[in-house]
Design a protein around this motif. Structure first.
Motif, mmCIF file in Angstrom:
data_model
loop_
_atom_site.group_PDB
_atom_site.id
_atom_site.type_symbol
_atom_site.label_atom_id
_atom_site.label_comp_id
_atom_site.label_asym_id
_atom_site.label_seq_id
_atom_site.Cartn_x
_atom_site.Cartn_y
_atom_site.Cartn_z
ATOM 1 N N GLN A 95 1.062 -1.015 -0.257
ATOM 2 C CA GLN A 95 -0.027 -0.012 -0.014
ATOM 3 C C GLN A 95 0.984 0.930 0.122
ATOM 4 O OE1 GLN A 95 -3.273 0.221 2.927
ATOM 5 N NE2 GLN A 95 -3.724 -1.981 3.028
ATOM 6 N N ARG A 96 2.161 1.088 0.388
ATOM 7 C CA ARG A 96 2.895 2.095 0.495
ATOM 8 C C ARG A 96 3.754 2.762 -0.370
ATOM 9 N NH1 ARG A 96 6.873 0.919 5.318
ATOM 10 N NH2 ARG A 96 8.020 3.414 4.550
ATOM 11 N N VAL A 97 3.797 1.323 -0.936
ATOM 12 C CA VAL A 97 4.572 1.311 -2.451
ATOM 13 C C VAL A 97 3.569 1.938 -3.284
ATOM 14 C CG1 VAL A 97 5.875 0.533 -4.129
ATOM 15 C CG2 VAL A 97 6.489 -0.433 -1.604
ATOM 16 N N TYR A 98 2.132 1.749 -3.215
ATOM 17 C CA TYR A 98 1.482 2.030 -4.056
ATOM 18 C C TYR A 98 1.164 3.621 -4.363
ATOM 19 C CZ TYR A 98 0.789 -3.042 -5.307
ATOM 20 O OH TYR A 98 1.234 -4.547 -5.509
ATOM 21 N N ALA A 138 -3.537 -1.813 -12.020
ATOM 22 C CA ALA A 138 -2.029 -1.029 -13.392
ATOM 23 C C ALA A 138 -3.574 -1.297 -14.210
ATOM 24 C CB ALA A 138 -1.525 -2.243 -13.682
ATOM 25 N N PRO A 139 -3.116 0.154 -14.679
ATOM 26 C CA PRO A 139 -2.705 1.759 -15.323
ATOM 27 C C PRO A 139 -3.429 2.572 -13.453
ATOM 28 C CG PRO A 139 -4.494 1.734 -16.150
ATOM 29 C CD PRO A 139 -4.707 0.400 -15.963
ATOM 30 N N VAL A 140 -4.199 2.065 -12.603
ATOM 31 C CA VAL A 140 -4.464 2.896 -12.073
ATOM 32 C C VAL A 140 -3.215 3.153 -11.024
ATOM 33 C CG1 VAL A 140 -6.335 3.418 -9.929
ATOM 34 C CG2 VAL A 140 -6.929 2.303 -12.022
ATOM 35 N N VAL A 141 -2.949 1.714 -10.423
ATOM 36 C CA VAL A 141 -1.393 2.363 -9.398
ATOM 37 C C VAL A 141 -0.788 2.058 -11.030
ATOM 38 C CG1 VAL A 141 -0.006 0.836 -8.776
ATOM 39 C CG2 VAL A 141 -2.274 1.373 -7.185
ATOM 40 N N PRO A 142 -0.028 3.201 -11.484
ATOM 41 C CA PRO A 142 0.800 2.778 -12.630
ATOM 42 C C PRO A 142 2.240 2.781 -12.742
ATOM 43 C CG PRO A 142 1.309 5.118 -11.336
ATOM 44 C CD PRO A 142 0.287 4.571 -11.165
ATOM 45 N N CYS A 143 2.880 1.403 -12.205
ATOM 46 C CA CYS A 143 3.463 0.449 -11.977
ATOM 47 C C CYS A 143 4.372 0.717 -13.663
ATOM 48 C CB CYS A 143 3.377 -1.167 -12.068
ATOM 49 S SG CYS A 143 2.456 -1.956 -13.336
ATOM 50 N N HIS A 144 3.897 0.968 -14.592
ATOM 51 C CA HIS A 144 4.364 0.962 -16.363
ATOM 52 C C HIS A 144 5.748 2.780 -16.019
ATOM 53 C CE1 HIS A 144 1.135 3.882 -16.317
ATOM 54 N NE2 HIS A 144 1.624 4.221 -17.193
ATOM 55 N N ARG A 145 5.733 2.967 -14.906
ATOM 56 C CA ARG A 145 5.767 5.210 -14.936
ATOM 57 C C ARG A 145 7.088 4.260 -13.895
ATOM 58 N NH1 ARG A 145 0.490 8.233 -13.648
ATOM 59 N NH2 ARG A 145 0.041 7.613 -15.733
ATOM 60 N N VAL A 146 7.447 2.784 -13.108
ATOM 61 C CA VAL A 146 8.296 2.942 -12.852
ATOM 62 C C VAL A 146 9.018 1.461 -13.536
ATOM 63 C CG1 VAL A 146 9.013 1.819 -9.937
ATOM 64 C CG2 VAL A 146 6.651 3.300 -10.371
ATOM 65 N N LEU A 147 10.088 2.235 -13.608
ATOM 66 C CA LEU A 147 11.517 1.817 -14.535
ATOM 67 C C LEU A 147 12.760 1.078 -13.047
ATOM 68 C CD1 LEU A 147 11.824 4.356 -16.673
ATOM 69 C CD2 LEU A 147 10.786 2.375 -16.875
ATOM 70 N N GLN A 169 8.880 -6.235 -6.564
ATOM 71 C CA GLN A 169 8.475 -6.861 -6.491
ATOM 72 C C GLN A 169 6.582 -6.369 -6.120
ATOM 73 O OE1 GLN A 169 9.915 -9.152 -3.397
ATOM 74 N NE2 GLN A 169 11.716 -10.508 -4.889
ATOM 75 N N ALA A 170 6.597 -5.497 -5.909
ATOM 76 C CA ALA A 170 5.689 -5.437 -5.015
ATOM 77 C C ALA A 170 4.918 -4.426 -6.693
ATOM 78 C CB ALA A 170 4.885 -3.939 -4.192
ATOM 79 N N MET A 171 5.381 -3.701 -7.630
ATOM 80 C CA MET A 171 5.038 -3.259 -8.495
ATOM 81 C C MET A 171 4.432 -4.367 -9.457
ATOM 82 S SD MET A 171 5.035 -0.068 -9.024
ATOM 83 C CE MET A 171 4.572 0.013 -6.987
#
Length: 178
Positions: free
Chosen positions: A90-93, A133-142, A125-127
């Motif tokens: 939750q904190r990561v998201y 996804a994409p509401v929590v935009p893990c695609h923006r984390v590289l 791992q959280a991503m």
């Protein structure tokens, strides 16, 4: 009212599940098409039936479709049902949701914001387990060096790069990724 629904987007057939607490999950397109997306939703949410989206779900669908067509809505207004999501995830998201369309962060930068750069692998791992996804935009984390890293959605890293291209992403103020 609870249920799940499929909807078309610029990158393919997506789906979302909702309930009284908000969105329970979002599914990006699978490599195997609409039937596979429907089957995956039925497996992920066995208590839910495919149905017409309620007003909240319709709003989320429209916002996701807009984002995947190049809109700049950060989707932060969409309420997520985080029951069953660990406190760390939750904190990561929450941090990831603050990344605006067209910008990126690295796993290490998010780990540093969490207070420990050594958490970069746990952030990754959280991503990889992101149910929104994409509401929590893990695609923006590289990954380090602004490399795409992995992506658990259908199409893998190519889908991630496609979504970043739609947003004309510019990692950390650099020129476009493309």
């Amino acid at each position: 009212m609870s249920g799940f629904a499929l909807f078309d987007t610029a990158i393919g057939m997506c789906a979302l599940a909702w309930g009284p607490q908000g969105l329970a999950g979002v599914q990006l397109p699978t490599d195997d098409g609409e039937a596979a997306t429907r089957a995956r939703m039925a497996r992920r949410f066995p208590a839910l039936r495919e149905s017409l989206p309620d007003e909240m779900a319709q709003h989320a669908i429209a916002a996701i479709q807009g984002l995947l067509q190049g809109g700049h809505d950060d989707l932060a207004h969409i309420v997520l049902d985080m029951r069953g999501v660990s406190e760390f995830h939750q904190r990561v998201y929450a941090i990831a949701r603050r990344i605006p369309p067209g910008q990126t962060r690295t796993y290490g930068e998010i780990a540093q914001e969490l207070g420990d750069k050594g958490l970069a692998r746990a952030v990754g791992q959280a991503m990889g387990h992101n149910p929104f996804a994409p509401v929590v935009p893990c695609h923006r984390v590289l990954a380090a060096g602004n490399k795409p890293g992995g992506f658990s959605a259908g199409g893998g890293a190519l889908t991630k790069l496609r979504m970043l291209a739609i947003e004309d992403a510019r990692p950390n103020g650099m020129a476009s990724l493309f």
